[in-house]
Structures are given as structure tokens and as C-alpha cells.
Design an enzyme around this catalytic site. Sequence first.
Site, PDB file in Angstrom:
ATOM      1  N   ASN A 101      -1.538  -1.822  -3.274  1.00 14.85           N
ATOM      2  CA  ASN A 101      -2.836  -1.549  -3.897  1.00 14.85           C
ATOM      3  C   ASN A 101      -2.898  -2.200  -5.280  1.00 14.85           C
ATOM      4  O   ASN A 101      -1.896  -2.699  -5.771  1.00 14.85           O
ATOM      5  CB  ASN A 101      -3.040  -0.040  -4.063  1.00 14.85           C
ATOM      6  N   HIS A 103      -9.564   1.406   4.346  1.00 20.19           N
ATOM      7  CA  HIS A 103      -9.565  -0.020   4.007  1.00 20.19           C
ATOM      8  C   HIS A 103     -10.392  -0.826   5.017  1.00 20.19           C
ATOM      9  O   HIS A 103     -10.016  -1.955   5.373  1.00 20.19           O
ATOM     10  CB  HIS A 103      -8.139  -0.578   3.946  1.00 20.19           C
ATOM     11  N   HIS A 157       1.718  -3.851   8.183  1.00 17.91           N
ATOM     12  CA  HIS A 157       2.569  -2.679   8.383  1.00 17.91           C
ATOM     13  C   HIS A 157       3.718  -2.699   7.370  1.00 17.91           C
ATOM     14  O   HIS A 157       4.493  -3.663   7.356  1.00 17.91           O
ATOM     15  CB  HIS A 157       3.134  -2.722   9.808  1.00 17.91           C
TER      16      HIS A 157
HETATM   17 FE1  HDD Z   1      -2.360   2.725   3.954  1.00 19.30          FE
HETATM   18  C1  HDD Z   1      -4.316   0.597   5.705  1.00 19.30           C
HETATM   19  C2  HDD Z   1      -2.290   0.512   1.330  1.00 19.30           C
HETATM   20  C3  HDD Z   1      -0.716   5.038   2.027  1.00 19.30           C
HETATM   21  C4  HDD Z   1      -2.124   4.739   6.625  1.00 19.30           C
HETATM   22  N1  HDD Z   1      -3.156   0.922   3.577  1.00 19.30           N
HETATM   23  C5  HDD Z   1      -3.942   0.189   4.429  1.00 19.30           C
HETATM   24  C6  HDD Z   1      -4.313  -1.044   3.818  1.00 19.30           C
HETATM   25  C7  HDD Z   1      -3.748  -1.062   2.578  1.00 19.30           C
HETATM   26  C8  HDD Z   1      -3.017   0.177   2.436  1.00 19.30           C
HETATM   27  C9  HDD Z   1      -3.860  -2.130   1.544  1.00 19.30           C
HETATM   28  C10 HDD Z   1      -5.177  -2.107   4.440  1.00 19.30           C
HETATM   29  C11 HDD Z   1      -4.371  -3.090   5.215  1.00 19.30           C
HETATM   30  C12 HDD Z   1      -5.237  -4.206   5.713  1.00 19.30           C
HETATM   31  O1  HDD Z   1      -5.780  -4.947   4.876  1.00 19.30           O
HETATM   32  O2  HDD Z   1      -5.369  -4.330   6.923  1.00 19.30           O
HETATM   33  N2  HDD Z   1      -1.698   2.794   2.040  1.00 19.30           N
HETATM   34  C13 HDD Z   1      -1.672   1.738   1.157  1.00 19.30           C
HETATM   35  C14 HDD Z   1      -0.896   2.108   0.008  1.00 19.30           C
HETATM   36  C15 HDD Z   1      -0.470   3.390   0.194  1.00 19.30           C
HETATM   37  C16 HDD Z   1      -0.966   3.810   1.478  1.00 19.30           C
HETATM   38  C17 HDD Z   1      -0.609   1.198  -1.161  1.00 19.30           C
HETATM   39  C18 HDD Z   1       0.379   4.250  -0.681  1.00 19.30           C
HETATM   40  C19 HDD Z   1       1.251   3.790  -1.496  1.00 19.30           C
HETATM   41  N3  HDD Z   1      -1.605   4.557   4.243  1.00 19.30           N
HETATM   42  C20 HDD Z   1      -0.930   5.343   3.345  1.00 19.30           C
HETATM   43  C21 HDD Z   1      -0.432   6.534   4.004  1.00 19.30           C
HETATM   44  C22 HDD Z   1      -0.813   6.434   5.316  1.00 19.30           C
HETATM   45  C23 HDD Z   1      -1.547   5.201   5.447  1.00 19.30           C
HETATM   46  C24 HDD Z   1       0.366   7.619   3.327  1.00 19.30           C
HETATM   47  C25 HDD Z   1      -0.549   7.374   6.449  1.00 19.30           C
HETATM   48  C26 HDD Z   1       0.545   8.050   6.595  1.00 19.30           C
HETATM   49  N4  HDD Z   1      -3.168   2.696   5.807  1.00 19.30           N
HETATM   50  C27 HDD Z   1      -2.873   3.618   6.761  1.00 19.30           C
HETATM   51  C28 HDD Z   1      -3.447   3.258   8.120  1.00 19.30           C
HETATM   52  C29 HDD Z   1      -4.155   1.908   7.820  1.00 19.30           C
HETATM   53  C30 HDD Z   1      -3.892   1.706   6.338  1.00 19.30           C
HETATM   54  C31 HDD Z   1      -4.258   4.344   8.730  1.00 19.30           C
HETATM   55  C32 HDD Z   1      -5.598   1.761   8.243  1.00 19.30           C
HETATM   56  C33 HDD Z   1      -5.724   0.407   8.874  1.00 19.30           C
HETATM   57  C34 HDD Z   1      -4.383  -0.051   9.010  1.00 19.30           C
HETATM   58  O3  HDD Z   1      -3.502   0.870   8.502  1.00 19.30           O
HETATM   59  O4  HDD Z   1      -4.021  -1.104   9.512  1.00 19.30           O
HETATM   60  O5  HDD Z   1      -2.433   3.110   9.056  1.00 19.30           O
END
Ligand code: HDD
Length: 689
Positions: A152, A79, A343
Site C-alpha cells: 500500500n 481494491h 498474492h
Molecule cells: Fe489485501 C487485494 C494490499 C491486507 C485480502 N490487497 C489487495 C490489493 C492490494 C492489497 C494492493 C490489490 C491487488 C491487485 O491490484 O490486484 N492487503 C493489502 C495490504 C494489506 C492487505 C498492503 C495489509 C498489509 N488483504 C489484506 C488482508 C486480507 C486481504 C488481511 C485478508 C485476509 N486483498 C485481499 C483479497 C484481495 C486483496 C481479498 C482482493 C483481490 C485480490 O486479493 O486479488 O484477497
Amino acid sequence: MTKANESGRIDEQSKQRQLDQYRVDDNGKKMTTNQGLRVSEDEHSLKAGARGPTLMEDFHFREKMTHFDHERIPERIVHARGSGAHGYFQVYEPMTEYTKAKFLQDPSVKTPVFVRYSTVAGSRGSADSVRDVRGFSTKFYTEEGNYDLVGNNIPVFFIQDAIKFPDLIHAVKPEPHNEIPQAASAHDTFWDFVANNEETAHMVMWHLSDRAIPRSFRMMEGFGVHTFRFVNEQGVAHFVKFHWKPVLGVKSLVWDEAQKIAGKNPDFHRQDLWEAIDTGNYPEFEFGVQMIKEEDEFKFDFDILDPTKLWPEEQIPVKIIGKMVLNQNTDNFFAETEQIAFHPGHVVPGIDFSNDPLLQGRLFSYTDTQLSRLGGPNFHELPINRTVAPVHNNQRDGMHRMSINPGPVSYHKNSLAGNSPEPASEGEGGYAHYQEKVDGRKVRQRSESFKDHYSQAKLFWNSMTEVEKEHIIQAFHFEVGKVKSKDVQQQIVEMFSNVDVELAKTIAMGVGVNPPANKSEVQMDLASPALSQEQMKVNTAATRKVAILAADGFNGSEVNQVLESFKSAGITAEFISHNRGVVTSSEGQQVEVNQTFLTADSVLFDAVYVAGGQESVDALMASKEPIYFVDEAYNHFKAIGAGKEGAEILSKAGIVSNDPASGIVAVTDKNSGSAFIEAIAKHRHWKRA
Ligand code: HDD
């Protein structure tokens, strides 16, 4: 920095008042260093002689250069590309029966929010219109602390267990040996992952549907995806899924258009959001919840903890409980949109988790990632991340600490500070986790109830209209067609034969591999009309953008009438001609040309109107661009209107000049003006296909 809001009352401006303390107005001010020293010169470094070496003692040069050298922070691991805005949320009715969350109780309270939309796979500078899932994250600045709904625009996910997230992302990101392709899933590693992980089947169907190429962030749904819990004052819980429903309806681009937009305007969605807010067309989303009683957990033919499953709306209706309005653009992209840290674990009393293993893993990942992205444990103190509720605890120090906590005591329990800060009881707003009874052996296993990967993929397929199915097939042909490995292509055909054998045969034909050996697909005859965006009833022309093609000698009275009807429908229009400056109507009226055929492009508009007036039409036809412009709009199924003589340009492009049923409208009087508006509101005219 003022103290946090101890009174607890929140209003729409609470967050803005807090941010005001950090906003800096440089207008009309003298330049200084970061130490506040006035700078007398900013063009020449300090040298030993005009042609001599730069001197080490030039602190201004050193400070300016050092800051510049460190201006970039790591982009989000996923993202990375995003756009954000401020707004507010208001609940329609008290939700006391289901949850004690304070921001869901009082319809008169406007809770400030910040929303960030994003794509998943691309880098920070990648194009907006690529085929991808869109992130839809909302930070509610509530009186009880920040609540983040990190969702999402697709209601299910690719995988069931968070331990597979790094694998999924490694597969979809550009391939590591050559960093190709950017912001695209159409490559071998992604499809290899899909073929070897059947749990992806349902989400892949969504990913290949029109949902993955939205027309605008303002025109897509949002989903919390996981099952969460609402818990009321009495401790009674309901399983809940969260929905955002766009007031403008759910609308998409077509694939050819999406690819061209990626080149013509990589900032297409970002700009659309910015301009909508800037011009007062505030994006609005209704907030909905689906709820299931705790005792009904096992009453469904899917596991409600499985994030690859949705709850069909026909079975479990979405209760609309509030509305969000985005009404303020950011002042500084980096400080706000880039530094915001969401978060899923940021919850408030009344909202709790479920045992969805994807959600459970996310609860670890988000804080962890901010540590490297934002450089330490104090990122909650960045202005955009600050809660408007008071913060009191014994956490101290760390990189970039901003709060000044006086006194010697930073531990609990204590007597020296009268045992403060002291944990709050539940009655005082202390967060109490829902007391779910859990009993089990430590195992690395997936529940048997998670093993049906195809029923809902088929439900989705059954729910699509013919046009939507055709788009999914084309997307399969494109995506799997880009895969180099014949073996992976064949595996995909076999895998999707579990969803629908005919679909798999069509994929095989398009990509040139064998038809599936498997002849039995999953048994699922149901459809859920709510899954089809074509079947959604919201059709409005409001906030759409129309290109008016005109040159000197256009029919002024006709164009004025059209502009009048655009205005009352909330449509914006831009004049496109061969040159900037003005064009003059046959009656002598001058209008400003907003863009030329070089700077504008058909794909950047929702509809085209060719102004009447023989002289104008002749001038336009002197080159092929206007004909190409109209032709593209036709191929992308957009509404096309033409004044009397404008029809000549249409026929030059091979388009029948008046066929309202196909979205081609001869705009000659008031009635036909409204027929044109209706055609724009329909968004796309698939009859042409
Ligand atoms: Fe995630 C970012 C949505 C599964 C780990 N995620 C991130 C963002 C969105 C989502 C919208 C952007 C947030 C922003 O605008 O700063 N993610 C989802 C959805 C998931 C999902 C809807 C499943 C239902 N994500 C998911 C899993 C993991 C992560 C299973 C790890 C175990 N996601 C992350 C992250 C991020 C992230 C690596 C990258 C940047 C951040 O968190 O702040 O932690």
C-alpha cells in the site's frame, strides 16, 4: 504457445515476448466467429422474413450475444478500482550478503514487472481521487518465478490479525442496507469500527493525512507493510521491510480539490499514469529495504511483527537498492490490469515470511479470492499471470486449462516417467522455508507486545508540520462530521484523546460533541521527520501540467518564452480559451486551443498561467470562468503566473499580482519565468492559508 523459457536468462523484454504470443492484430482482417468461420453479415440477425421472428439457427447472433452476456467477472472484493502498467526493475548492487533472490543480484539484469495501483473501498467504476489508502502491487517476473510485492502507499495497517479483515472491509464498504456511500470512509459503520477497535488508531491518522489523497500514483510511496525475511545463501536471515520511493517526490491534492476532481475527471489518476507513460515521462520508483538482524528482534519498543507499527527510518535507515521504471501501457485493460492476480505468498528463494498474523492470513486469502474472481484454479495460465520461468508439476485439468501435458503420468513419485518432474534441491533453486524454531500452545490470543495502539499514532502526529496537522484536523471534521451517530462521534473523541488530548478537543468542537473526558494521552515525545511529506526535499516541476489561459491578441513573444522554460523544466501545458480552434497572438502567431473553460477545470492542473496581451485579457474577462479558474487555483494553493496584463484577471479574483513567496509570479522576463517554475516545483503555497 511456445514452451517456457528453460534457459533461465531474463531480460527486460522476456515478459513482452511471452505476451506477444497472445496479442491479436485485427487490423485489416476479415471478421470471423470464434470458430474461425468468416462472417458475411453483422448488422441483421437471421429472420424468417424481414419483419419476422429471429431464427434459433443464427449461430453468429447466439455466439455474439452469449459472449456479451458473460463479459463481466466479479470485481475484486477490495481494491476493485485499479490502473496498471508494465516496466522493469534493476538492482543497484548485488544483495548477496542478505538474500539469495536472483533478481536482487545482478545490476545488469532488467527484471520485467507489472504494477497495479488501486483504491481499496470503491467499486471498479468509482472515482480515483477519493480519500482512501492506495494499493501498490508489483509482480516481478523473475527467472525463479513470480515474486509479488502486494503493498500500500501507507506503511501500516488498520488491524493486527487477518481474522478481522472481513469486519474492517464490511465496515468501510458502502453500508449494506442502502449501498451508500460509494468509495468513502466518512460514514457511521467505518467510524463505529474504528471506535471499537483501538488498533486502528495509527492507520487512521495516516488515512486522514494527505497521504490518502495523492496527486498522482507517480508521486506516492509504496510499502510492503509487513515484516518479511531476507535469507542468504548461507541460510542467514534478516527481518526486512520494503519501500518504494517515488523519484518525483510525495505530493498530494487538497481535499476540496480531490472532491471536485472526483466529478470533473473520475479517471484522474488513471489518465495521469497513462499519459505520463504515453509521453515518455516514465514513472520511476527507487526500491529500499530496512533490515534488522534476527538476533535484534526484541530490541525495539514496538513488536516488529505488528503490522500497525512502522520502523522509524531514523532508527533503522532505508537502504536504497534498486529502481523500477514503468515504461509501457497496457494493450488491453481487462486482459492485463483486470486479470492480473497478485498474492503475497508468491515468493522466490531468498524472500520468506514472518509470523505477522495479518500476513499469515493474507497467505490464504489471495489464491482463494482468485478462484471466484477468475473462475477456477488455472488463473496462473492467463497471459498476464504466467511466469517466464518454466512450469512443471503434476497439476492437471480444471476450468479453462490451457497447457497440454502429454503422457499418462501425473503423480509423484513415479517410475514410469523416470520420477519427473522431480523436486529440486536447494542448490538447484528449490524453495526451502526458513527454519525458524516455533514452539507454543494453540491459543486464540494477541501478543501483549501488540497492545500499545497509541505511541506510533502520536509519533506520526508529532512528525507532522502545522499544515499537515491542520489537514488531519479538517479530515477528522469532515469524516466524523458525516457520522450520524452522536454516540460514535463521542467515542471517536475519547479514543483519539489517547493520541493527543488537544487534537481530541478540536475534533469534539468541530463535530459538536463533548470534549474528551479522558485527560491523559500516551507518552511519546519523539518525532520522525521521514514521516512528513512536507519535509521531504524532492521538489521538481517535471511532468506537471499547467493551464495557459489565452484568447486572441495574447502576447506571443511572452508566451513563447514561458513555453520555452516549461519545456526545459519538463512541464506540459494546455491552452484554455472560450472556444476550441485556434487563438492568434498580437504578432499573428496561431496556437491550438486544447480545451475550453467548459471541458477543462482548474482542479485538473498543477498551476495556471494567464497570458499577457490587453486584447486577450479583455476577451477572457468578458466572462467569469477565467476568474473562477484562477481563484480555484489560488484556493488550492497552486502556483499562478501572469503576463503583464494578465495581472488584471488576478486582481479581479482578489489576488495580489506579484508575490513569489506565495507562489504568485508576474512572468515578464526570463528571470521571472524561472521563478514561476520554482513556484510550480514547490507544489503548494501554504503561506496563503
Ligand atoms: Fe489485501 C487485494 C494490499 C491486507 C485480502 N490487497 C489487495 C490489493 C492490494 C492489497 C494492493 C490489490 C491487488 C491487485 O491490484 O490486484 N492487503 C493489502 C495490504 C494489506 C492487505 C498492503 C495489509 C498489509 N488483504 C489484506 C488482508 C486480507 C486481504 C488481511 C485478508 C485476509 N486483498 C485481499 C483479497 C484481495 C486483496 C481479498 C482482493 C483481490 C485480490 O486479493 O486479488 O484477497
